[in-house]
Design an enzyme around this catalytic site. Structure first.
Site, mmCIF file in Angstrom:
data_model
loop_
_atom_site.group_PDB
_atom_site.id
_atom_site.type_symbol
_atom_site.label_atom_id
_atom_site.label_comp_id
_atom_site.label_asym_id
_atom_site.label_seq_id
_atom_site.Cartn_x
_atom_site.Cartn_y
_atom_site.Cartn_z
ATOM 1 N N GLY A 12 1.114 -1.264 0.004
ATOM 2 C CA GLY A 12 -0.068 -0.099 -0.172
ATOM 3 C C GLY A 12 1.047 1.338 -0.158
ATOM 4 N N ASP A 13 0.137 2.291 -0.080
ATOM 5 C CA ASP A 13 0.897 3.752 -0.295
ATOM 6 C C ASP A 13 1.951 3.778 -1.387
ATOM 7 O OD1 ASP A 13 -0.743 4.387 2.049
ATOM 8 O OD2 ASP A 13 0.778 3.191 3.200
ATOM 9 N N LYS A 16 -0.521 5.010 -5.810
ATOM 10 C CA LYS A 16 -1.562 4.718 -6.548
ATOM 11 C C LYS A 16 -2.616 5.739 -6.989
ATOM 12 C CE LYS A 16 -3.414 1.295 -3.863
ATOM 13 N NZ LYS A 16 -2.596 1.272 -2.846
ATOM 14 N N GLY A 40 -6.707 5.692 1.237
ATOM 15 C CA GLY A 40 -6.405 7.228 1.221
ATOM 16 C C GLY A 40 -5.400 7.759 0.326
ATOM 17 N N HIS A 41 -5.796 8.629 -0.540
ATOM 18 C CA HIS A 41 -4.736 9.444 -1.251
ATOM 19 C C HIS A 41 -5.344 10.855 -1.343
ATOM 20 C CE1 HIS A 41 -7.071 8.026 -4.805
ATOM 21 N NE2 HIS A 41 -6.616 9.254 -5.426
ATOM 22 N N GLN A 222 -5.435 -0.654 -0.933
ATOM 23 C CA GLN A 222 -4.425 -1.565 -0.213
ATOM 24 C C GLN A 222 -3.504 -2.000 -1.283
ATOM 25 O OE1 GLN A 222 -8.036 -2.062 1.113
ATOM 26 N NE2 GLN A 222 -7.535 -0.053 1.923
ATOM 27 N N THR A 302 -4.063 8.167 5.815
ATOM 28 C CA THR A 302 -5.227 7.812 6.734
ATOM 29 C C THR A 302 -5.277 8.039 8.064
ATOM 30 O OG1 THR A 302 -6.271 6.493 4.880
ATOM 31 C CG2 THR A 302 -7.351 6.474 7.116
ATOM 32 N N THR A 303 -3.984 7.375 8.531
ATOM 33 C CA THR A 303 -3.677 7.572 10.016
ATOM 34 C C THR A 303 -2.508 8.452 10.721
ATOM 35 O OG1 THR A 303 -2.193 5.641 9.973
ATOM 36 C CG2 THR A 303 -4.592 5.278 10.270
ATOM 37 N N ARG A 305 0.462 7.852 10.808
ATOM 38 C CA ARG A 305 1.376 7.129 11.386
ATOM 39 C C ARG A 305 2.732 7.052 10.615
ATOM 40 N NH1 ARG A 305 -1.198 1.213 12.050
ATOM 41 N NH2 ARG A 305 -2.473 1.882 10.079
ATOM 42 N N SER A 415 7.819 7.700 -11.858
ATOM 43 C CA SER A 415 7.546 9.165 -11.240
ATOM 44 C C SER A 415 8.737 9.415 -10.767
ATOM 45 C CB SER A 415 6.283 8.992 -10.460
ATOM 46 O OG SER A 415 6.519 8.751 -9.091
HETATM 47 P P1 IMP Z 1 -7.461 -2.370 8.172
HETATM 48 O O1 IMP Z 1 -7.794 -2.358 6.589
HETATM 49 O O2 IMP Z 1 -7.808 -0.990 8.719
HETATM 50 O O3 IMP Z 1 -8.099 -3.629 8.759
HETATM 51 O O4 IMP Z 1 -5.861 -2.547 8.447
HETATM 52 C C1 IMP Z 1 -5.158 -3.996 8.182
HETATM 53 C C2 IMP Z 1 -4.015 -3.706 7.772
HETATM 54 O O5 IMP Z 1 -3.807 -3.042 6.577
HETATM 55 C C3 IMP Z 1 -2.973 -2.857 8.557
HETATM 56 O O6 IMP Z 1 -1.824 -2.953 8.771
HETATM 57 C C4 IMP Z 1 -3.214 -1.496 7.885
HETATM 58 O O7 IMP Z 1 -2.203 -0.578 8.274
HETATM 59 C C5 IMP Z 1 -3.068 -1.839 6.666
HETATM 60 N N1 IMP Z 1 -3.727 -0.997 5.577
HETATM 61 C C6 IMP Z 1 -5.174 -0.837 5.193
HETATM 62 N N2 IMP Z 1 -5.386 0.172 4.359
HETATM 63 C C7 IMP Z 1 -4.024 0.793 4.001
HETATM 64 C C8 IMP Z 1 -3.727 1.454 2.903
HETATM 65 O O8 IMP Z 1 -4.463 2.149 2.241
HETATM 66 N N3 IMP Z 1 -2.214 1.642 2.852
HETATM 67 C C9 IMP Z 1 -1.656 0.983 3.538
HETATM 68 N N4 IMP Z 1 -1.677 0.036 4.367
HETATM 69 C C10 IMP Z 1 -3.128 -0.149 4.661
#
Ligand code: IMP
Length: 426
Positions: A12-13, A16, A40-41, A222, A302-303, A305, A415
Site C-alpha cells: 500500500g501507499d 496509486k 487514502g490518497h 490497499q 489515513t492515520t 502514522r 515517477s
Molecule cells: P485495516 O484494513 O484497517 O483492517 O488494516 C489492516 C492492515 O492493512 C493494517 O496493517 C493497515 O495499516 C493496512 N492498511 C489498510 N489500508 C491501507 C492503505 O490504504 N495503505 C496502507 N496500509 C493499509
C-alpha cells in the site's frame, strides 16, 4: 470490452492515487472493487488538498462515471463527510456521476468501535481503525447489512439500531463505552435519505459500460501483500486487493481485463505490524522516510502514522507480478533515491540456511527470512526535473531495468515527483 486494473504491488501507499489520476485521463468509468475508507490518497485541486478515502478517483473529471462496487465496505457517515469536502472544492457529485452498489456491505459505528476496542488489546495488528475487518466479518457470517437496504430508510434505521445494541453488549463485556443506538438510528435514517438516489445495481452498470465499449479503470485499494488470501496473514486487510477481487468486487468477467498495472515504490514501505524482510532502521530509515515536513514523506495518509521503510524487495514484487498477471509496473518515487551512493535490492530470501526466491505463504516463515541483497550503484543527480527516460542517469536506468529483469514485468511509468508532469512514460 476493456478493463484496466490498477493494483498496489507492495504494502500500500505506493502512490496509486497519482497513477490512477494519470490513467483516469483515458477512462470513462472508474470503479472501486475492494476495501473501504481505510484507503487514502491526496489530490491537489488548485491550492487545496483533498483526501479521498472511499470515493473513486475519477470524481475530479466531470465526464467520468464513478462506481463503488459490491466488494467495497461502505461507511455512509464518512462517505457523506468526504462528499461534502469534495463538493466544497467545486466538484459536482450526483447520481449521474457516482453509483453505489446495492450489494456493498455497510460499515456502522459499531464496527468501528469493535475495531478500536480490539486494537487496544494484544490482538491488535495495527489496523486503520475504520471497522473494515468487522464489517467484512458480518458479511462472511451472513449477518451484514447491505447498502441496498438504504432504499428503505426506516428499515435501515431499525437495522442500525439492532446492530448497535448487539455491539453494545460486547463493548460492555470488554469495558468499553457503549454507543447511543437511538441517536445512531436517527442519523442513519437521514443518511439513507441522502444516499438513496446514488444506489444502483452496479453489475448492470458495469455490464452496460462494457457492452458500450467504455474504458473502465478498476481502482485497487490497499495492496497485494495486504490481501486477505495472498498477503502476509494475519497482518493484512480483510478484502481481496489482488486481481480476483476485481471479478468478485465488481461482477465482471476475467476476459474483460486487458491490462494490469502494478504500482510499486522504488523502495518499500509498510504501515502496521507484520513481517518486512527488507526493513531498514536508524539513519537509512530516516533518510527514506523523510521528516514529515513534505506531503510525500512516508507518513500514513489515513492515520498519519510513520511508515516502516526498507529496500526494494524483488522477491515480493515478482510474487505480485505472477499472482496478478501484472502486465506493467509503474515505479514511483525514484527521485527519493537520488544522492544515495549505493542501492540494494533483495533478490532472494535466506531461511534455514537455504536461499529461495519464492515468497513464503506462512508469515512465521517470512518473519525469519533474511534478505539476500544485490548492490547497485546510486546516482547523485536530482532527477525530479527529468521528463524522458533517456535523460535519467545511467545508474537510475540500470536500477529500473534490473527491477524489470528480476520481476518479469516491464516498467512503463516512472515517477520522479508528486506533480502530474513528473511522470515519465516509456
Ligand atoms: P485495516 O484494513 O484497517 O483492517 O488494516 C489492516 C492492515 O492493512 C493494517 O496493517 C493497515 O495499516 C493496512 N492498511 C489498510 N489500508 C491501507 C492503505 O490504504 N495503505 C496502507 N496500509 C493499509
Amino acid at each position: 470490452m476493456s478493463i484496466t486494473v490498477l493494483l498496489g504491488a507492495q504494502w500500500g501507499d505506493e502512490g496509486k492515487g497519482r497513477i490512477t489520476d494519470a490513467l483516469a485521463a483515458d477512462a470513462d468509468v472508474v470503479a472501486r472493487f475492494n476495501g473501504g475508507d481505510n484507503a487514502g490518497h491526496s489530490i491537489t485541486i488548485g491550492t487545496q488538498v483533498v483526501k479521498l478515502h472511499l470515493i473513486p478517483s475519477g470524481i475530479f473529471r466531470p465526464e467520468i462515471l464513478n462506481v463503488v462496487g459490491n466488494g467495497v465496505v461502505f461507511n455512509p457517515r464518512n462517505f457523506l463527510k468526504e462528499m461534502a469536502e469534495v463538493v466544497a472544492v467545486g466538484v459536482t457529485i450526483s447520481p449521474d456521476n457516482l453509483k453505489i452498489s446495492e450489494g456493498a456491505h455497510v460499515i456502522l459505528p459499531g464496527h468501528v468501535a469493535l475495531d478500536v476496542a480490539r486494537e487496544s488489546t494484544s490482538k491488535g495488528i495495527g489496523t486503520t481503525k475504520r471497522g473494515i475487518g468487522f464489517a467484512y466479518m458480518d458479511k462472511a457470517k451472513r449477518e451484514g447489512i447491505r447498502a441496498g437496504m438504504m432504499h428503505d430508510p426506516e428499515r435501515f434505521g431499525d437495522a442500525v439500531h439492532a446492530h448497535t445494541e448487539d455491539v453494545n453488549a460486547t463493548l460492555k463485556r470488554v469495558g468499553q463505552p457503549v454507543l447511543d443506538a437511538d441517536a445512531l438510528a436517527a442519523e442513519y435514517v437521514q443518511a439513507a435519505e441522502q444516499l438513496k438516489p446514488f444506489l444502483a445495481n452496479t453489475f448492470a452498470v458495469m455490464h452496460r459500460a462494457l457492452a458500450q465499449n467504455k474504458r473502465v479503470l478498476a481502482e485497487g485499494a490497499q495492496a497485494v501483500l495486504l490481501d486477505i488470501d495472498h498477503g502476509t496473514y494475519p497482518y493484512v486487510t480483510s478484502s481481496n486487493a489482488t486481481i480476483g477481487g476485481v471479478m468478485t468486487g465488481l461482477g465482471v468477467p476475467p476476459q474483460a481485463i486487458t491490462r494490469v498495472v502494478g504500482v510499486a515504490k522504488a523502495f518499500s514501505t509498510r504501515v502496521g505490524a507484520g513481517p518486512f524482510v527488507t526493513e531498514l532502521f536508524e539513519d537509512m530509515a530516516l533518510r527514506l522516510r523523510g521528516t514529515g515536513a513534505n506531503p510525500w514523506d512516508e507518513y500514513g495518509s489515513t492515520t498519519g502514522r510513520p511508515r516502516r521503510v526498507g529496500w526494494l524487495d524483488s522477491v515480493a514484487l515478482r510474487y505480485a507480478v505472477q499472482l496478478n498477471g501484472i502486465t506493467e509496473l509503474a515505479l514511483t518515487k525514484l527521485d527519493i533515491l537520488s544522492g544515495l551512493p549505493e542501492l540494494k535490492i533483495a533478490t532472494a530470501y535466506e531461511v534455514n540456511a537455504e536461499q529461495s526466491n519464492n515468497f513464503p505463504q506462512d508469515s512465521e516463515v517470512l518473519a525469519r527470512c533474511q534478505p539476500v541483497y544485490e548492490t547497485l550503484p546510486g546516482w547523485a543527480e536530482d532527477v525530479s526535473g527529468v521528463r524522458s527516460y533517456a535523460d535519467l542517469p545511467k545508474q537510475a536506468q540500470a536500477y529500473v531495468e534490473r527491477i524489470e529483469a528480476l520481476t518479469g514485468a516491464r516498467v512503463s511509468l516512472v515517477s520522479v515527483g508528486p506533480e502530474r508532469e513528473q511522470l515519465i512514460a516509456r
